[in-house]
Design a protein around this motif. Sequence first.
Motif, PDB file in Angstrom:
ATOM      1  N   ARG A  57       5.530   2.286 -10.484  1.00 29.67           N
ATOM      2  CA  ARG A  57       5.778   1.806  -8.882  1.00 29.67           C
ATOM      3  C   ARG A  57       6.956   0.234  -8.565  1.00 29.67           C
ATOM      4  O   ARG A  57       7.577   1.157  -7.633  1.00 29.67           O
ATOM      5  CB  ARG A  57       4.475   1.143  -8.693  1.00 29.67           C
ATOM      6  N   GLN A  99       2.562  -0.894   0.183  1.00 31.38           N
ATOM      7  CA  GLN A  99       2.170  -1.700  -0.732  1.00 31.38           C
ATOM      8  C   GLN A  99       2.865  -2.619  -1.039  1.00 31.38           C
ATOM      9  O   GLN A  99       3.249  -3.257  -1.282  1.00 31.38           O
ATOM     10  CB  GLN A  99       1.619  -0.427  -1.711  1.00 31.38           C
ATOM     11  N   THR A 100       4.517  -2.455  -1.053  1.00 31.41           N
ATOM     12  CA  THR A 100       5.052  -2.934  -1.119  1.00 31.41           C
ATOM     13  C   THR A 100       4.662  -4.527  -0.307  1.00 31.41           C
ATOM     14  O   THR A 100       5.459  -5.170  -0.569  1.00 31.41           O
ATOM     15  CB  THR A 100       6.696  -2.454  -0.983  1.00 31.41           C
ATOM     16  N   ILE A 135       8.673   8.092  -4.588  1.00 36.21           N
ATOM     17  CA  ILE A 135       8.805   7.855  -3.793  1.00 36.21           C
ATOM     18  C   ILE A 135       8.022   6.036  -3.800  1.00 36.21           C
ATOM     19  O   ILE A 135       7.732   5.189  -2.709  1.00 36.21           O
ATOM     20  CB  ILE A 135       8.948   7.858  -1.883  1.00 36.21           C
ATOM     21  N   ALA A 136       7.241   6.142  -4.484  1.00 38.85           N
ATOM     22  CA  ALA A 136       6.764   4.338  -5.410  1.00 38.85           C
ATOM     23  C   ALA A 136       5.406   3.987  -4.726  1.00 38.85           C
ATOM     24  O   ALA A 136       4.480   3.226  -4.396  1.00 38.85           O
ATOM     25  CB  ALA A 136       7.869   3.479  -5.087  1.00 38.85           C
ATOM     26  N   THR A 137       4.879   5.355  -4.356  1.00 39.46           N
ATOM     27  CA  THR A 137       3.328   5.702  -3.470  1.00 39.46           C
ATOM     28  C   THR A 137       2.389   5.689  -4.898  1.00 39.46           C
ATOM     29  O   THR A 137       2.561   6.294  -5.558  1.00 39.46           O
ATOM     30  CB  THR A 137       3.103   6.417  -3.104  1.00 39.46           C
ATOM     31  N   LEU A 138       1.522   4.758  -5.033  1.00 46.27           N
ATOM     32  CA  LEU A 138       0.947   4.488  -6.231  1.00 46.27           C
ATOM     33  C   LEU A 138      -0.773   4.665  -5.707  1.00 46.27           C
ATOM     34  O   LEU A 138      -1.266   3.915  -4.249  1.00 46.27           O
ATOM     35  CB  LEU A 138       0.508   3.272  -7.116  1.00 46.27           C
ATOM     36  N   ALA A 172      10.392   1.550  -6.378  1.00 44.85           N
ATOM     37  CA  ALA A 172      10.663   0.804  -5.277  1.00 44.85           C
ATOM     38  C   ALA A 172      11.598   0.407  -4.849  1.00 44.85           C
ATOM     39  O   ALA A 172      12.281   0.252  -4.479  1.00 44.85           O
ATOM     40  CB  ALA A 172       8.995   0.202  -5.041  1.00 44.85           C
ATOM     41  N   THR A 223       4.253   3.665   0.611  1.00 46.88           N
ATOM     42  CA  THR A 223       4.596   2.954  -0.266  1.00 46.88           C
ATOM     43  C   THR A 223       5.593   1.985   0.488  1.00 46.88           C
ATOM     44  O   THR A 223       5.185   1.333  -0.839  1.00 46.88           O
ATOM     45  CB  THR A 223       6.457   3.969  -1.041  1.00 46.88           C
ATOM     46  N   ASP A 224       5.937   1.429   1.478  1.00 48.70           N
ATOM     47  CA  ASP A 224       6.228   0.500   1.944  1.00 48.70           C
ATOM     48  C   ASP A 224       4.844  -0.045   2.143  1.00 48.70           C
ATOM     49  O   ASP A 224       5.380  -1.449   2.747  1.00 48.70           O
ATOM     50  CB  ASP A 224       6.820   0.913   3.580  1.00 48.70           C
ATOM     51  N   ARG A 256      15.824   2.646  -2.240  1.00 46.13           N
ATOM     52  CA  ARG A 256      16.889   2.089  -1.747  1.00 46.13           C
ATOM     53  C   ARG A 256      18.016   1.979  -2.145  1.00 46.13           C
ATOM     54  O   ARG A 256      18.842   1.231  -1.009  1.00 46.13           O
ATOM     55  CB  ARG A 256      16.090   0.457  -0.518  1.00 46.13           C
TER      56      ARG A 256
END
Lengths: 251, 204
Positions: B85, A108-109, B120-123, B89, A105-106, B93
């Motif tokens: 997502r 991608q962010t 946890i926003a994994t796309l 994301a 996820t990080d 936090r």
Amino acid sequence: EKEEVRLDFPPSHRRRLYLVLSLPSTFPDFSSVRKSSKLYSENPKFPMSIFEYNGSAVVAMVGKNCFAIASDRRLGVQLQTIATDFQRISKIHDRVFIGLSGLATDVQTLYQRLVFRHKLYQLREERDMKPETFASLVSAILYEKRFGPYLCQPVIAGLGDDNKPFICTMDSIGAKELAKDFVVSGTASESLYGACEAMYKPDMEAEELFETISQALLSSVDRDCLSGWGGHVYIVTPTEIKERILKGRMD
Amino acid sequence: MECVFGLVGNGFAIVAADTSAVHSILLHKNNEDKIMVLDSHKLVAASGEPGDRVQFTEYVQKNVSLYKFRNGIPLTTAAAANFTRGELATALRKNPYSVNILMAGYDNESGASLYYIDYIATLHKVDKGAFGYGSYFSLSTMDRHYRSDMSVEEAIELVDKCILEIRSRLVIAPPNFVIKIVDKDGARDYAWRQSVKDVTTAVV
């Protein structure tokens, strides 16, 4: 609730320091990850590191007026494999690539933020970023989140103005480590260090560099259960970018 | 535990989810629909904490409609998935949502697609995906029998194989499942697979 996270600091003379930190309660709640982790229930003395949640392996090597950057293709959730075509390496512009290992996820962010910042830079300066500048940008962005970091370790590779290749890696809070030969990151990093050290020689041409980095990547991820399922290799010379998919042990 | 899985076929995508609403050891109801119709050509199958699941998917649904009203055209599946997502994301936090999502949709330009979005926003765009304890059984079954470009009948056979596997091998297996499909004609209910029907209360 306290969460323990291992932060890997950059190696000096190939020795590594591990620091276990207790982070404040504003840290995202990954405790459900630990509770559902098979590792946690069997051996509560070894908490699963959040960097090992998705599994990754990234390596970059310097050649003669060219560079190579390679990654594995597995996207997993601990022991389960979700996909075998996950992109970890992204092109920032024709001469700079970034490979991000760590929490997906990080990855991608952070990629979205970096592309945004580079596009702004391109609009303002009317040119592409140099690799050294880009590395400083990534380092600054990571250090902004010093007390709640992005859980990724980037590997940056680029060609400078005089076609001199540049590679660097950094830890999750932006401590840069420049190298003349190769840099590695991810769950398979220890194996990658060994394989690269053994196989690397300076001033390789593009084809030989491709062979070397592919063999180093595949042999290292074969020793790591959390990374693998093939490889993705980019060979970048001043005139062309060659992208190749490797088929290795699919397990 | 909540079982959600889905796959992409020839011009369509199918998602299946269990329909039990559970609170600790108590089964509140066994006909809870966990697959929301996001808009005419999108489905969102969600699993996770019940409050977050309903709140977050409704939030996404309303924002997708808002885009359509403001701009006159609906979002593509990829855009809706990336929006979802982004929301997960941003909240991650601060106050994270514990919702796992499989988003299935059909676009005229790109055909049917399925997106896997972790809590946890994994796309990731996938051909087959699953969440929960049921994923250990359904993913393996799909790995064995899935081919790209399956017809609707073949895909439903595969979904039924997965449901059978979950029912026979998961210790607290959910009794009922709902299957929904999305193709060029839109997103709609396909079938329910019920082994236990809700007991209707007597009228007093």
